[in-house]
Design a protein around this motif. Structure first.
Motif, PDB file in Angstrom:
ATOM      1  N   ARG A  29       0.847  -1.184   0.000  1.00  0.00           N
ATOM      2  CA  ARG A  29       0.000   0.000   0.000  1.00  0.00           C
ATOM      3  C   ARG A  29       0.890   1.246   0.000  1.00  0.00           C
ATOM      4  NH1 ARG A  29      -4.498  -0.246   4.450  1.00  0.00           N
ATOM      5  NH2 ARG A  29      -4.686  -2.292   3.448  1.00  0.00           N
ATOM      6  N   TYR A  30       0.671   2.105  -0.969  1.00  0.00           N
ATOM      7  CA  TYR A  30       1.477   3.307  -1.145  1.00  0.00           C
ATOM      8  C   TYR A  30       0.665   4.558  -0.858  1.00  0.00           C
ATOM      9  CZ  TYR A  30       4.760   0.340  -3.740  1.00  0.00           C
ATOM     10  OH  TYR A  30       5.648  -0.641  -4.104  1.00  0.00           O
ATOM     11  N   ALA A  31       1.339   5.584  -0.422  1.00  0.00           N
ATOM     12  CA  ALA A  31       0.746   6.917  -0.494  1.00  0.00           C
ATOM     13  C   ALA A  31       0.721   7.298  -1.973  1.00  0.00           C
ATOM     14  CB  ALA A  31       1.563   7.919   0.300  1.00  0.00           C
ATOM     15  N   MET A  32      -0.379   7.891  -2.399  1.00  0.00           N
ATOM     16  CA  MET A  32      -0.571   8.142  -3.823  1.00  0.00           C
ATOM     17  C   MET A  32      -0.851   9.610  -4.080  1.00  0.00           C
ATOM     18  SD  MET A  32      -0.404   5.029  -5.061  1.00  0.00           S
ATOM     19  CE  MET A  32      -1.234   5.018  -6.638  1.00  0.00           C
ATOM     20  N   GLY A  33      -0.465  10.019  -5.268  1.00  0.00           N
ATOM     21  CA  GLY A  33      -0.738  11.396  -5.654  1.00  0.00           C
ATOM     22  C   GLY A  33      -1.215  11.478  -7.092  1.00  0.00           C
ATOM     23  N   TRP A  34      -1.951  12.536  -7.369  1.00  0.00           N
ATOM     24  CA  TRP A  34      -2.314  12.890  -8.742  1.00  0.00           C
ATOM     25  C   TRP A  34      -1.653  14.224  -9.069  1.00  0.00           C
ATOM     26  CZ3 TRP A  34      -4.629   9.849 -12.221  1.00  0.00           C
ATOM     27  CH2 TRP A  34      -5.420   8.776 -11.782  1.00  0.00           C
ATOM     28  N   ASP A  44       1.956  19.945 -12.168  1.00  0.00           N
ATOM     29  CA  ASP A  44       1.446  20.527 -10.928  1.00  0.00           C
ATOM     30  C   ASP A  44       0.748  19.493 -10.061  1.00  0.00           C
ATOM     31  OD1 ASP A  44       0.387  23.581 -12.568  1.00  0.00           O
ATOM     32  OD2 ASP A  44       2.271  23.106 -11.553  1.00  0.00           O
ATOM     33  N   PHE A  45       0.802  19.732  -8.767  1.00  0.00           N
ATOM     34  CA  PHE A  45       0.134  18.884  -7.795  1.00  0.00           C
ATOM     35  C   PHE A  45      -1.383  19.061  -7.886  1.00  0.00           C
ATOM     36  CE2 PHE A  45      -0.720  16.608  -4.013  1.00  0.00           C
ATOM     37  CZ  PHE A  45      -1.615  17.347  -3.257  1.00  0.00           C
ATOM     38  N   VAL A  46      -2.111  17.947  -7.823  1.00  0.00           N
ATOM     39  CA  VAL A  46      -3.571  17.993  -7.832  1.00  0.00           C
ATOM     40  C   VAL A  46      -4.133  17.494  -6.505  1.00  0.00           C
ATOM     41  CG1 VAL A  46      -5.672  17.091  -8.909  1.00  0.00           C
ATOM     42  CG2 VAL A  46      -3.695  17.684 -10.335  1.00  0.00           C
ATOM     43  N   ALA A  47      -3.733  16.281  -6.112  1.00  0.00           N
ATOM     44  CA  ALA A  47      -4.281  15.694  -4.890  1.00  0.00           C
ATOM     45  C   ALA A  47      -3.371  14.563  -4.432  1.00  0.00           C
ATOM     46  CB  ALA A  47      -5.694  15.160  -5.117  1.00  0.00           C
ATOM     47  N   ALA A  48      -3.486  14.215  -3.148  1.00  0.00           N
ATOM     48  CA  ALA A  48      -2.714  13.098  -2.610  1.00  0.00           C
ATOM     49  C   ALA A  48      -3.505  12.459  -1.470  1.00  0.00           C
ATOM     50  CB  ALA A  48      -1.352  13.565  -2.116  1.00  0.00           C
ATOM     51  N   ILE A  49      -3.185  11.192  -1.206  1.00  0.00           N
ATOM     52  CA  ILE A  49      -3.872  10.457  -0.152  1.00  0.00           C
ATOM     53  C   ILE A  49      -2.869   9.581   0.581  1.00  0.00           C
ATOM     54  CG2 ILE A  49      -4.506   8.486  -1.619  1.00  0.00           C
ATOM     55  CD1 ILE A  49      -7.277   8.536  -0.182  1.00  0.00           C
ATOM     56  N   ARG A  50      -3.062   9.460   1.878  1.00  0.00           N
ATOM     57  CA  ARG A  50      -2.165   8.644   2.687  1.00  0.00           C
ATOM     58  C   ARG A  50      -2.289   7.168   2.335  1.00  0.00           C
ATOM     59  NH1 ARG A  50       0.447  11.149   6.664  1.00  0.00           N
ATOM     60  NH2 ARG A  50      -0.378  13.086   7.513  1.00  0.00           N
ATOM     61  N   ALA A  51      -1.228   6.421   2.696  1.00  0.00           N
ATOM     62  CA  ALA A  51      -1.219   4.994   2.397  1.00  0.00           C
ATOM     63  C   ALA A  51      -2.229   4.228   3.231  1.00  0.00           C
ATOM     64  CB  ALA A  51       0.181   4.420   2.629  1.00  0.00           C
ATOM     65  N   LEU A  99       6.169   6.173   1.846  1.00  0.00           N
ATOM     66  CA  LEU A  99       5.894   6.762   3.143  1.00  0.00           C
ATOM     67  C   LEU A  99       5.390   8.178   3.003  1.00  0.00           C
ATOM     68  CD1 LEU A  99       9.063   5.554   5.090  1.00  0.00           C
ATOM     69  CD2 LEU A  99       6.752   4.617   5.229  1.00  0.00           C
ATOM     70  N   GLY A 100       4.363   8.515   3.752  1.00  0.00           N
ATOM     71  CA  GLY A 100       3.949   9.896   3.913  1.00  0.00           C
ATOM     72  C   GLY A 100       3.188  10.448   2.734  1.00  0.00           C
ATOM     73  N   ILE A 101       2.439  11.472   3.006  1.00  0.00           N
ATOM     74  CA  ILE A 101       1.669  12.169   1.985  1.00  0.00           C
ATOM     75  C   ILE A 101       2.455  13.417   1.595  1.00  0.00           C
ATOM     76  CG2 ILE A 101       0.352  13.525   3.676  1.00  0.00           C
ATOM     77  CD1 ILE A 101      -2.120  13.125   1.908  1.00  0.00           C
ATOM     78  N   SER A 102       2.477  13.731   0.320  1.00  0.00           N
ATOM     79  CA  SER A 102       3.309  14.830  -0.127  1.00  0.00           C
ATOM     80  C   SER A 102       2.702  15.524  -1.334  1.00  0.00           C
ATOM     81  CB  SER A 102       4.706  14.313  -0.481  1.00  0.00           C
ATOM     82  OG  SER A 102       5.496  15.336  -1.046  1.00  0.00           O
ATOM     83  N   ARG A 103       2.965  16.835  -1.431  1.00  0.00           N
ATOM     84  CA  ARG A 103       2.586  17.633  -2.597  1.00  0.00           C
ATOM     85  C   ARG A 103       3.724  17.743  -3.602  1.00  0.00           C
ATOM     86  NH1 ARG A 103      -1.588  21.517  -1.401  1.00  0.00           N
ATOM     87  NH2 ARG A 103      -2.278  21.365   0.770  1.00  0.00           N
ATOM     88  N   SER A 104       4.891  17.253  -3.228  1.00  0.00           N
ATOM     89  CA  SER A 104       6.088  17.513  -4.020  1.00  0.00           C
ATOM     90  C   SER A 104       6.335  16.430  -5.053  1.00  0.00           C
ATOM     91  CB  SER A 104       7.299  17.621  -3.099  1.00  0.00           C
ATOM     92  OG  SER A 104       8.476  17.760  -3.861  1.00  0.00           O
ATOM     93  N   ILE A 105       6.489  16.849  -6.303  1.00  0.00           N
ATOM     94  CA  ILE A 105       6.753  15.900  -7.380  1.00  0.00           C
ATOM     95  C   ILE A 105       7.977  15.058  -7.086  1.00  0.00           C
ATOM     96  CG2 ILE A 105       7.493  15.766  -9.796  1.00  0.00           C
ATOM     97  CD1 ILE A 105       5.725  18.173 -10.357  1.00  0.00           C
ATOM     98  N   GLY A 106       9.025  15.681  -6.554  1.00  0.00           N
ATOM     99  CA  GLY A 106      10.285  14.988  -6.307  1.00  0.00           C
ATOM    100  C   GLY A 106      10.206  13.902  -5.254  1.00  0.00           C
TER     101      GLY A 106
END
Length: 121
Positions: A29-34, A44-51, A99-106
């Motif tokens: 299970r990963y933290a995921m982002g769009w 650009d960052f759109v959304a993210a969700i915790r693992a 690990l963790g929720i993030s807005r950062s592409i990197g």
């Protein structure tokens, strides 16, 4: 290495809705982002969700219109996009991190191939 497969993009008129899906391979299970990238612009960052919870973050431009969710049984995340506008036109990318929720592409080492969303006026 996890593989991410996006689906659900397409053409919609302004004010319409779309739901994007991103399926992750394996059982981890990963933290995921769009993220999204319009022609000639940065990604650009759109959304993210915790693992391991439903805690989410949203970019300012989509807050109140987009909703990110996950189905852990399917190892899949979704992006429900409502009240779409022409400025939402972009290639939408799904990304994963351990690990963790993030807005950062990197912060995201794993990326899908992207799905095109086009909103006509």
């Amino acid at each position: 290495q996890v593989q991410l497969v996006e689906s659900g993009g397409g053409l919609v008129t302004a004010g319409g809705s779309l739901r994007l899906s991103c399926a992750a391979s394996g059982r981890t299970r990963y933290a995921m982002g769009w993220f999204r990238q319009a022609p000639g612009k940065d990604r650009d960052f759109v959304a993210a969700i915790r693992a391991r919870s439903s805690t989410t973050l949203y970019g300012d431009s989509v807050k109140g219109r987009f909703t990110m969710s996950r189905d852990n049984a399917k190892n899949t995340v979704y992006l429900q996009m409502n009240s779409l506008q022409p400025d939402d036109t972009a290639v939408y990318y799904c990304a994963a991190r351990l690990l963790g929720i993030s807005r950062s592409i990197g912060d995201y080492p794993y990326w899908g191939q992207g799905t095109q969303v086009t909103v006509s006026s």
